[in-house]
Write a protein that holds these residues in place. Structure first.
Motif, mmCIF file in Angstrom:
data_model
loop_
_atom_site.group_PDB
_atom_site.id
_atom_site.type_symbol
_atom_site.label_atom_id
_atom_site.label_comp_id
_atom_site.label_asym_id
_atom_site.label_seq_id
_atom_site.Cartn_x
_atom_site.Cartn_y
_atom_site.Cartn_z
ATOM 1 N N ALA A 65 -26.485 41.323 46.322
ATOM 2 C CA ALA A 65 -25.531 40.256 46.631
ATOM 3 C C ALA A 65 -24.125 40.627 46.179
ATOM 4 O O ALA A 65 -23.139 40.307 46.859
ATOM 5 N N GLN A 66 -24.020 41.327 45.053
ATOM 6 C CA GLN A 66 -22.709 41.730 44.549
ATOM 7 C C GLN A 66 -22.036 42.736 45.474
ATOM 8 O O GLN A 66 -20.803 42.744 45.614
ATOM 9 N N LYS A 74 -20.086 39.121 36.324
ATOM 10 C CA LYS A 74 -20.631 39.816 35.156
ATOM 11 C C LYS A 74 -22.087 39.464 34.865
ATOM 12 O O LYS A 74 -22.641 39.922 33.875
ATOM 13 N N GLY A 75 -22.710 38.705 35.730
ATOM 14 C CA GLY A 75 -24.111 38.372 35.561
ATOM 15 C C GLY A 75 -25.064 39.420 36.106
ATOM 16 O O GLY A 75 -26.274 39.231 36.068
ATOM 17 N N ASN A 76 -24.535 40.530 36.621
ATOM 18 C CA ASN A 76 -25.377 41.611 37.127
ATOM 19 C C ASN A 76 -24.731 42.955 36.788
ATOM 20 O O ASN A 76 -23.525 43.021 36.525
ATOM 21 N N PRO A 77 -25.499 44.038 36.775
ATOM 22 C CA PRO A 77 -24.950 45.343 36.370
ATOM 23 C C PRO A 77 -23.784 45.808 37.224
ATOM 24 O O PRO A 77 -22.786 46.320 36.695
ATOM 25 N N LEU A 82 -17.871 46.735 38.178
ATOM 26 C CA LEU A 82 -16.664 46.411 38.932
ATOM 27 C C LEU A 82 -15.630 45.736 38.045
ATOM 28 O O LEU A 82 -14.414 45.926 38.234
ATOM 29 N N ALA A 83 -16.101 44.951 37.066
ATOM 30 C CA ALA A 83 -15.175 44.281 36.162
ATOM 31 C C ALA A 83 -14.436 45.274 35.281
ATOM 32 O O ALA A 83 -13.286 45.027 34.880
ATOM 33 N N VAL A 84 -15.075 46.414 34.964
ATOM 34 C CA VAL A 84 -14.393 47.447 34.170
ATOM 35 C C VAL A 84 -13.156 47.936 34.899
ATOM 36 O O VAL A 84 -12.074 48.091 34.305
ATOM 37 N N ALA A 85 -13.286 48.188 36.198
ATOM 38 C CA ALA A 85 -12.135 48.641 36.984
ATOM 39 C C ALA A 85 -11.113 47.529 37.150
ATOM 40 O O ALA A 85 -9.896 47.770 37.098
ATOM 41 N N LEU A 105 -23.926 54.323 32.225
ATOM 42 C CA LEU A 105 -24.920 54.772 31.252
ATOM 43 C C LEU A 105 -25.486 53.592 30.469
ATOM 44 O O LEU A 105 -26.702 53.520 30.218
ATOM 45 N N ARG A 106 -24.627 52.656 30.103
ATOM 46 C CA ARG A 106 -25.069 51.476 29.363
ATOM 47 C C ARG A 106 -26.009 50.612 30.217
ATOM 48 O O ARG A 106 -27.041 50.148 29.742
ATOM 49 N N GLU A 107 -25.646 50.422 31.471
ATOM 50 C CA GLU A 107 -26.493 49.619 32.358
ATOM 51 C C GLU A 107 -27.810 50.333 32.663
ATOM 52 O O GLU A 107 -28.860 49.690 32.772
#
Length: 206
Positions: A65-66, A74-77, A82-85, A105-107
């Motif tokens: 969906a994202q 931010k409720g999904n990996p 995308l929020a980081v960018a 890597l974290r996700e």
């Protein structure tokens, strides 16, 4: 109509043996401590694997969906990547690549958490079954040493333990191996999507 009729030519001896024949559930105690350990580990790993599979399926739906929504959730990996960018518009290409690699890597670590346990149990279960086979055969040879080989019933306990534990090890290992394969493929699909979207963000960076 014609009805089938069973005839016992042994005058009840065969029927008595048939009645005394135990089913699978009645033979489980013959596996002893090794057998119960295999069953316990198998049940725990199966429950964990099914819970993780359901969670990964839900995460996969959110990631899909994202991909259709440009606004990060931010409720999904994928949304968190995308929020980081989106939260670092001033970062140059090299900085953004490092931040996105760290986020992926974290996700990935979150997605692959506890999947290894299903794999370990699927490998350990047949080995424990083999251990039960060895201990059962040791019991059998001890019976032969003490009482001789004249009475097969004296050896039945050890042989039964060997066969039951081997069977339990295989019964646990086969479905857990399949479950681990499904978990790994599902997780890999999500991680590949994260890598693909991350590479796209870096490619669009000036």
């Amino acid at each position: 109509g014609i009805e089938g009729l069973a005839v016992d030519p042994s005058r009840g001896s065969l029927l008595a043996v048939l009645i005394e024949t135990r089913g699978l559930s009645e033979r489980l105690p013959d596996g002893g401590g090794v057998g119960y350990t295999v069953i316990t580990l198998g049940i725990l790993a199966a429950i964990l694997g099914i819970v993780r599979l359901i969670w990964i399926f839900i995460v996969g739906r959110k990631v899909a969906a994202q991909k259709k929504n440009s606004r990060p959730d931010k409720g999904n990996p994928l949304g968190r990547i995308l929020a980081v960018a989106a939260d670092n518009p001033e970062a140059d290409r090299e900085q953004l690549e490092l931040m996105l690699d760290e986020a992926v890597l974290r996700e990935s670590s979150r997605l692959e958490a506890w999947v290894w346990l299903v794999r370990i149990v699927s490998v350990v279960a047949p080995l424990m079954g083999l251990l039960g086979t060895v201990t059962g055969m040791i019991r059998t040879f001890q019976s032969i040493t003490l009482f001789g080989a004249g009475d097969p019933r004296m050896m039945a306990g050890g042989i039964s333990e060997a066969l039951v534990t081997t069977m339990l090890g295989l019964v646990v290992a086969i479905p857990l191996t399949l479950l681990h394969a499904v978990l790994s493929n599902s997780t890999k699909g999500i991680v590949d999507t994260l890598d693909e979207q991350s590479a796209g963000l870096i490619a669009r960076q000036d």
